[in-house]
Design an enzyme around this catalytic site. Structure first.
Site, PDB file in Angstrom:
ATOM      1  CD  GLU A 113       1.979 -24.985  -2.111  1.00 56.58           C
ATOM      2  OE1 GLU A 113       2.572 -24.300  -2.641  1.00 56.58           O
ATOM      3  OE2 GLU A 113       0.609 -24.661  -1.692  1.00 56.58           O
TER       4      GLU A 113
ATOM      5  CB  CYS B 114       3.066 -20.049  -2.688  1.00 60.22           C
ATOM      6  SG  CYS B 114       1.615 -21.138  -3.051  1.00 60.22           S
TER       7      CYS B 114
HETATM    8  C1  UN1 Z   1      -0.616 -20.367  -1.911  1.00 61.55           C
HETATM    9  O1  UN1 Z   1      -0.283 -19.316  -1.867  1.00 61.55           O
HETATM   10  O2  UN1 Z   1       0.032 -21.058  -0.966  1.00 61.55           O
HETATM   11  O3  UN1 Z   1      -3.181 -20.240  -7.319  1.00 61.55           O
HETATM   12  C2  UN1 Z   1      -1.788 -20.864  -2.372  1.00 61.55           C
HETATM   13  C3  UN1 Z   1      -3.342 -19.499  -6.172  1.00 61.55           C
HETATM   14  C4  UN1 Z   1      -4.218 -19.755  -4.846  1.00 61.55           C
HETATM   15  C5  UN1 Z   1      -3.511 -20.474  -4.026  1.00 61.55           C
HETATM   16  C6  UN1 Z   1      -2.347 -20.252  -3.758  1.00 61.55           C
HETATM   17  N1  UN1 Z   1      -5.313 -20.701  -5.622  1.00 61.55           N
HETATM   18  O4  UN1 Z   1      -2.782 -18.416  -5.965  1.00 61.55           O
END
Ligand code: UN1
Length: 532
Positions: free
Chosen positions: A276, A310
Site C-alpha cells: 500500500e 495516502c
Molecule cells: C492511509 O493514509 O494510509 O481512506 C490510509 C482513508 C482512511 C485510510 C487511509 N480510511 O483515508
C-alpha cells in the site's frame, strides 16, 4: 505473553502522554522481561510529539536477536492457532474490539499526540479499528470456499482455505494503528500470527494497541503466547521481516521508494507482498457539480490529517466554466481554515509530522513556482499550543493551493503535505486523461450531477485507480470495501470485501467417491492386470 522488545526509561510525568500510557497498560508490558534474548544495548528510540516537537518518551529499539525470537515465537503460536476453529478465533477479535471501544478516547488522544492529527480524526482512527474488528468477527463465521463442477463422474471438486503463517505488518506514521488493524483483524480470524513493525515515528500508539490486545487475549484465554508481537525500530527490522522465511505474507504501507526496496527482495524468496504505497489522488469537478458539497468534500480530502493521508486529495481538475468560482471559494477556505494545536476545538489542520516533511513541502512549492505556478499559502505558522508556544521543532503550515496550467513534474509526484494543485480542463476525456497521467493509482473522485459523466468516470475507460468515487472525496474510505490501488501504489488490497483471501492459503481438492478412476482430459493410462 511477553512483549519481547522494549524498556521505557523516561516519560516526563507532567506530560499528557504519561497518564494515557499508564491507563492503556503500556507501562506494564514494557516492564515485562524481554523474551529469551539477553537485554541488549540497542539504540534509544526517542518519540516526539509533532504538536510541540518535544520528546515525550524514550524507548529502546528491538534488537535483531529479539526480533528473530519474536518471529519464531509467532510461528510456534501459529502452529497452535491455525487449528482453533475460526469462530473461536473471531471471539478474540470481538473482545479486542470491546477493549478498543472501552479505551477509544484514550487511544484516540494518544494517536493525536503522536501524529498531530486532530482529535476527531484520532478517534476516527480508533473507530476504523473497531469497525474492522466487527467485520472480521462476522467473517470468522463466513470463511468459505467454492464447490466446483467436476468433469469426472462420482467426483467432487472444492476449494479449501487454510491459514497461511506469520503475517508481517509494516505500518506508517500517519495511520499508526488502523492500518495494522485492517491486517491483524483479518489475519487473526484467518488463523495467522502477526508481527508488527510500526513506524519509528509513532510507536506509542502501537504499544498501547498491543497492550489492549494482550488484555483481550487474557480475557479470552487459550491464546498461544507470541501470537502478536511488536518490533520497535527502523529499516533493519523491516529487512528482517522481508527476509525471514517464517513471514508468509508481508503487508507494507509507506512510500513507493520503500515498496521498490521491499517487493523484489521479498520476491526473491517468493514471499507474498501486500503493498500500500504512494497515492497522487485527483478529483474532477464538472460543470453540473453541487459546488457547496464539492467544496466541503475537497476541504476534508485535501486538508484532513494536514494532507498526510495516502488518500489525500492532491490534484483538482476543474472545468474551465466553474474554475474562477471554485478557485475563489477555495482560497477563502484555505485562508480561513484554523491551523493549530490539534487538541483544540476548532482546529482542522494540525502540524506536519517533522522537519523533513516541512522541507519536502517547501521544496515542492519552490519547484512549482519555478515552473510559473501561482502559490497561495504554504508558509510556516506560529502556533500557541495548550502547553506552551510550539517551538522551533514543531512544523505548522498554512495549507497551499497551487494553480497550474498543466501537470508539471512536481504535480506528478506525491508530496506528503497539504498541497492542492488545481488545473482547468475543457472536455471530460481530457480531464480523465490528465487524471490517469500519473504513476500512482490509489483513489479518485468525480463531482457531477450528470449520470453519463459519473458512469464514464467509473467505467473501464475512466479512472484507473483502486478507489473511484462519485460526489465524495478521495479520502475517508469505509472498511467494508477493499482498500488499495494500482500502478506505483503497489496493487495490494486490504480491509473489506474479499481481501481476507490474501491471508489464507488456497487448496484445490478433488475427491473420488466412485469405484473407477477416470482421468481428467480423457487421458487413458491402463496398466496390465497384475502389474498394479
Ligand atoms: C492511509 O493514509 O494510509 O481512506 C490510509 C482513508 C482512511 C485510510 C487511509 N480510511 O483515508
Amino acid at each position: 505473553m511477553t512483549n519481547p522488545v522494549v524498556l521505557l526509561d523516561q516519560v516526563s510525568p507532567q506530560d499528557e502522554a504519561h497518564p494515557l500510557l499508564a491507563r492503556l497498560g503500556v507501562e506494564q508490558i514494557l516492564a515485562q522481561p524481554a523474551g529469551s534474548a539477553a537485554p541488549s544495548s540497542t539504540p534509544e528510540l526517542p518519540v516526539h510529539t509533532p504538536i510541540t516537537g518535544q520528546v515525550i518518551a524514550r524507548l529502546r529499539e528491538t534488537s535483531e536477536a529479539e526480533a528473530s525470537d519474536a518471529i519464531e515465537a509467532a510461528h510456534r503460536a501459529f502452529l497452535v492457532w491455525r487449528s482453533v476453529p475460526p469462530p473461536r478465533r473471531g471471539e478474540l477479535v470481538r473482545v479486542f474490539g470491546e477493549e478498543l471501544r472501552a479505551e477509544a478516547a484514550a487511544l484516540g488522544r494518544l494517536v493525536t499526540l503522536e501524529t498531530g492529527k486532530i482529535l476527531s480524526e484520532g478517534l476516527g482512527e480508533v473507530q476504523e479499528m473497531i469497525d474492522i474488528c466487527t467485520f472480521a468477527v462476522g467473517l470468522s463465521r463466513q470463511l468459505e470456499g467454492r464447490t466446483i463442477a467436476s468433469e469426472r463422474a462420482d467426483h467432487r471438486m472444492m476449494e479449501t482455505w487454510h491459514p497461511l503463517g506469520v503475517v508481517g505488518v509494516i505500518s506508517a506514521f500517519n495511520f499508526p494503528v488502523a492500518v495494522w488493524s485492517w491486517n491483524a483483524a483479518l489475519a487473526l480470524v484467518c488463523g495467522n500470527a502477526v508481527v508488527w513493525k510500526p513506524s519509528e515515528k509513532a510507536p506509542l500508539s502501537a504499544l498501547a494497541t498491543h497492550a489492549l490486545f494482550l488484555r483481550a487475549a487474557a480475557k479470552v484465554g487459550g491464546v498461544p503466547p507470541g501470537l502478536c508481537a511488536v518490533l520497535l525500530g527502523g529499516v533493519r527490522l523491516g529487512e528482517l521481516l522481508v527476509d525471514s522465511p517464517w513471514i508468509s505474507l508481508l503487508s507494507a504501507t509507506g512510500s513507493t521508494a520503500m515498496g521498490r526496496a521491499v517487493a523484489p527482495r521479498l520476491a526473491r524468496r517468493f514471499g507474498r507482498a501486500l503493498l500500500e504505497l504512494g497515492g497522487n489522488n485527483a478529483a474532477i469537478v464538472c460543470p453540473s457539480a453541487d459546488l457547496d458539497l464539492t467544496l466541503r468534500a475537497v476541504a476534508f480530502a485535501a486538508l484532513g490529517t494536514a494532507g498526510q493521508r495516502c488518500t489525500t486529495l492532491r490534484r483538482l481538475i476543474v472545468h474551465q466554466s466553474i474554475y474562477p468560482e471554485m478557485i475563489q471559494r477555495l482560497k477563502q477556505v484555505y485562508r480561513s481554515v484554523v491551523v493549530g494545536d490539534p487538541r483544540a476545538a476548532g482546529t482542522l489542520v494540525g502540524p506536519l509530522i517533522d522537519q523533513r516533511s516541512y522541507a519536502a513541502m517547501q521544496a515542492a512549492l519552490q519547484e512549482a513556482r519555478s515552473h510559473g505556478a501561482q502559490v497561495t499559502g504554504g508558509e510556516r505558522v506560529a502556533v500557541a499550543t495548550a502547553d506552551a508556544e510550539a517551538g522551533n521543532a514543531a512544523f505548522y503550515v498554512r495549507p497551499a493551493l497551487v494553480e497550474v496550467a498543466d501537470q508539471i513534474p512536481v504535480v506528478k509526484r506525491e508530496t506528503f503535505a497539504p498541497i492542492l494543485y488545481v488545473l482547468p480542463y475543457r472536455e471530460l476525456e481530457e480531464a480523465i486523461a490528465l487524471h490517469n497521467d500519473v504513476s500512482q493509482g490509489l483513489s479518485s473522485s468525480i463531482f457531477t450531477l450528470n449520470m453519463r459523466e459519473a458512469e464514464q468516470f467509473l467505467s473501464a475507460s475512466g479512472s484507473d485507480c483502486g478507489i473511484a468515487n462519485v460526489n465524495i472525496g478521495t479520502s475517508g474510505a469505509e472498511i467494508g470495501g477493499a482498500f488499495g490501488g494500482e500502478k506505483e501504489t503497489g496493487g495490494g488490497r486490504e480491509s473489506g470485501s474479499d481481501a481476507w483471501k490474501q491471508y489464507m492459503r488456497r487448496a484445490t481438492n478433488t475427491i473420488n467417491y466412485g469405484t473407477r478412476l477416470p482421468l481428467a482430459q480423457g487421458v487413458s493410462f491402463e496398466i496390465e492386470p497384475g502389474q498394479g
